[in-house]
Every structure is written in structure tokens, then in C-alpha cells.
Design a protein around this motif. Structure first.
Motif, mmCIF file in Angstrom:
data_model
loop_
_atom_site.group_PDB
_atom_site.id
_atom_site.type_symbol
_atom_site.label_atom_id
_atom_site.label_comp_id
_atom_site.label_asym_id
_atom_site.label_seq_id
_atom_site.Cartn_x
_atom_site.Cartn_y
_atom_site.Cartn_z
ATOM 1 N N ILE A 13 0.331 -2.222 -2.645
ATOM 2 C CA ILE A 13 -0.275 -3.283 -3.446
ATOM 3 C C ILE A 13 -1.461 -2.675 -4.171
ATOM 4 O O ILE A 13 -2.363 -2.126 -3.549
ATOM 5 C CB ILE A 13 -0.712 -4.465 -2.559
ATOM 6 C CG1 ILE A 13 0.513 -5.070 -1.869
ATOM 7 C CG2 ILE A 13 -1.457 -5.507 -3.395
ATOM 8 C CD1 ILE A 13 0.198 -6.160 -0.867
ATOM 9 N N THR A 14 -1.444 -2.759 -5.484
ATOM 10 C CA THR A 14 -2.502 -2.152 -6.295
ATOM 11 C C THR A 14 -3.756 -3.027 -6.306
ATOM 12 O O THR A 14 -3.739 -4.185 -5.867
ATOM 13 C CB THR A 14 -2.032 -1.928 -7.744
ATOM 14 O OG1 THR A 14 -1.875 -3.217 -8.378
ATOM 15 C CG2 THR A 14 -0.729 -1.150 -7.795
ATOM 16 N N ASP A 15 -4.825 -2.481 -6.852
ATOM 17 C CA ASP A 15 -6.082 -3.233 -6.922
ATOM 18 C C ASP A 15 -6.058 -4.327 -7.983
ATOM 19 O O ASP A 15 -7.052 -5.008 -8.197
ATOM 20 C CB ASP A 15 -7.282 -2.301 -7.108
ATOM 21 C CG ASP A 15 -7.226 -1.493 -8.381
ATOM 22 O OD1 ASP A 15 -6.304 -1.683 -9.204
ATOM 23 O OD2 ASP A 15 -8.110 -0.638 -8.551
ATOM 24 N N GLU A 16 -4.911 -4.528 -8.608
ATOM 25 C CA GLU A 16 -4.743 -5.657 -9.534
ATOM 26 C C GLU A 16 -4.398 -6.938 -8.779
ATOM 27 O O GLU A 16 -4.268 -8.002 -9.370
ATOM 28 C CB GLU A 16 -3.668 -5.331 -10.563
ATOM 29 C CG GLU A 16 -4.058 -4.169 -11.468
ATOM 30 C CD GLU A 16 -2.876 -3.603 -12.243
ATOM 31 O OE1 GLU A 16 -1.745 -4.049 -12.038
ATOM 32 O OE2 GLU A 16 -3.120 -2.699 -13.053
ATOM 33 N N CYS A 17 -4.275 -6.836 -7.458
ATOM 34 C CA CYS A 17 -3.937 -7.971 -6.594
ATOM 35 C C CYS A 17 -4.955 -9.097 -6.789
ATOM 36 O O CYS A 17 -6.157 -8.848 -6.808
ATOM 37 C CB CYS A 17 -3.918 -7.511 -5.141
ATOM 38 S SG CYS A 17 -3.599 -8.823 -3.939
ATOM 39 N N CYS A 46 5.586 -11.451 -6.438
ATOM 40 C CA CYS A 46 4.230 -11.181 -6.911
ATOM 41 C C CYS A 46 4.036 -11.662 -8.352
ATOM 42 O O CYS A 46 4.732 -11.196 -9.256
ATOM 43 C CB CYS A 46 3.924 -9.682 -6.820
ATOM 44 S SG CYS A 46 2.233 -9.301 -7.351
ATOM 45 N N ASP A 51 2.715 -8.571 -10.584
ATOM 46 C CA ASP A 51 3.443 -7.295 -10.505
ATOM 47 C C ASP A 51 2.600 -6.154 -9.948
ATOM 48 O O ASP A 51 2.603 -5.044 -10.473
ATOM 49 C CB ASP A 51 4.008 -6.910 -11.878
ATOM 50 C CG ASP A 51 5.012 -7.923 -12.394
ATOM 51 O OD1 ASP A 51 5.752 -8.482 -11.566
ATOM 52 O OD2 ASP A 51 5.060 -8.156 -13.608
ATOM 53 N N CYS A 52 1.875 -6.431 -8.858
ATOM 54 C CA CYS A 52 1.046 -5.369 -8.274
ATOM 55 C C CYS A 52 1.668 -4.750 -7.025
ATOM 56 O O CYS A 52 1.070 -3.885 -6.390
ATOM 57 C CB CYS A 52 -0.366 -5.862 -7.992
ATOM 58 S SG CYS A 52 -0.481 -7.105 -6.717
ATOM 59 N N CYS A 53 2.871 -5.166 -6.657
ATOM 60 C CA CYS A 53 3.608 -4.565 -5.542
ATOM 61 C C CYS A 53 4.572 -3.547 -6.145
ATOM 62 O O CYS A 53 5.585 -3.914 -6.732
ATOM 63 C CB CYS A 53 4.370 -5.622 -4.756
ATOM 64 S SG CYS A 53 3.308 -6.833 -3.947
#
Length: 115
Positions: A5-9, A87, A90-92
Motif C-alpha cells: 500500500i503506497t503513501d497515497e492511501c 481500493c 489505486d494505492c494497492c
């Protein structure tokens, strides 16, 4: 390959209940091997063992996170990773640091959910 999971979560939490391995946790929350699995004891890389119910430090303090050693990309459960499917931002995404082939993912699933 595990999912990350990116920091755009946006911390919406939509991904967490979708994980068949309970590999997704809220930021700052400790995780366990036992959560959502059949494991009672885990052998570590150094040959020692630990209680699968023992809490482990969070991977992230800020965002939802995926424990790569519990992630099977939903292999053996679904056609695609469910966290990525639900999601909204789209952060996964695939984790380039944890690449595994289908056979390895299926073996991990069998290990996590052995009866």
C-alpha cells in the motif's frame, strides 16, 4: 509478489476486510501471524520459533499496510488481489521487493491455512 500500500492511501479501510489472509492492518496497529490464519507457532529465519499470537510492531504508523509474508495476492482464493480491486485510489500495487511465483504463493496459502 506481495502487494504493498503506497503513501497515497487515504486510510479508508476498504482493503482490510477483503484480505483472506488478514495481512492488512491499520497504520500503527500491531499484527500477528495467528490473525486470520491456522498458525499457532512460527519458525523464524534464524531457526527459532515464536508464538503466532505474539504481537509484532506495525509496518507503518501512518497508513494501512500489508504484511508481505502473509500476502498471497489472494492466490487460491480469488482471481485478483481483492485489496487492489476495492481500493478507491489505486494505492494497492505489486511490491517489487517481494516477488513470488504462483507456486510459492499457493504454498504460502497452504502454510497459513493448514488445518
Amino acid at each position: 509478489m506481495a502487494i504493498i500500500i503506497t503513501d497515497e492511501c487515504i486510510n479508508c479501510g476498504a482493503c482490510e476486510p477483503e484480505c483472506p489472509n488478514t495481512a492488512i492492518y491499520e497504520g500503527g496497529v500491531e499484527w500477528t501471524w495467528a490473525g486470520g490464519t491456522a498458525l499457532t507457532e512460527v519458525e523464524l529465519g534464524d531457526g527459532s520459533t515464536m508464538d503466532a499470537k505474539a504481537p509484532i510492531e506495525p509496518v507503518s504508523e501512518e497508513f494501512y499496510y500489508i504484511v508481505p509474508d502473509k500476502c498471497t495476492e489472494c492466490t487460491g482464493f480469488h482471481e485478483e488481489p481483492q485489496c487492489a480491486a476495492v481500493c478507491p485510489v489505486d494505492c494497492c500495487v505489486p511490491d517489487p521487493d517481494h516477488v513470488e511465483d504462483k507456486d510459492t504463493l499457493l504454498a504460502k496459502k497452504a502454510w497459513l491455512h493448514a488445518e
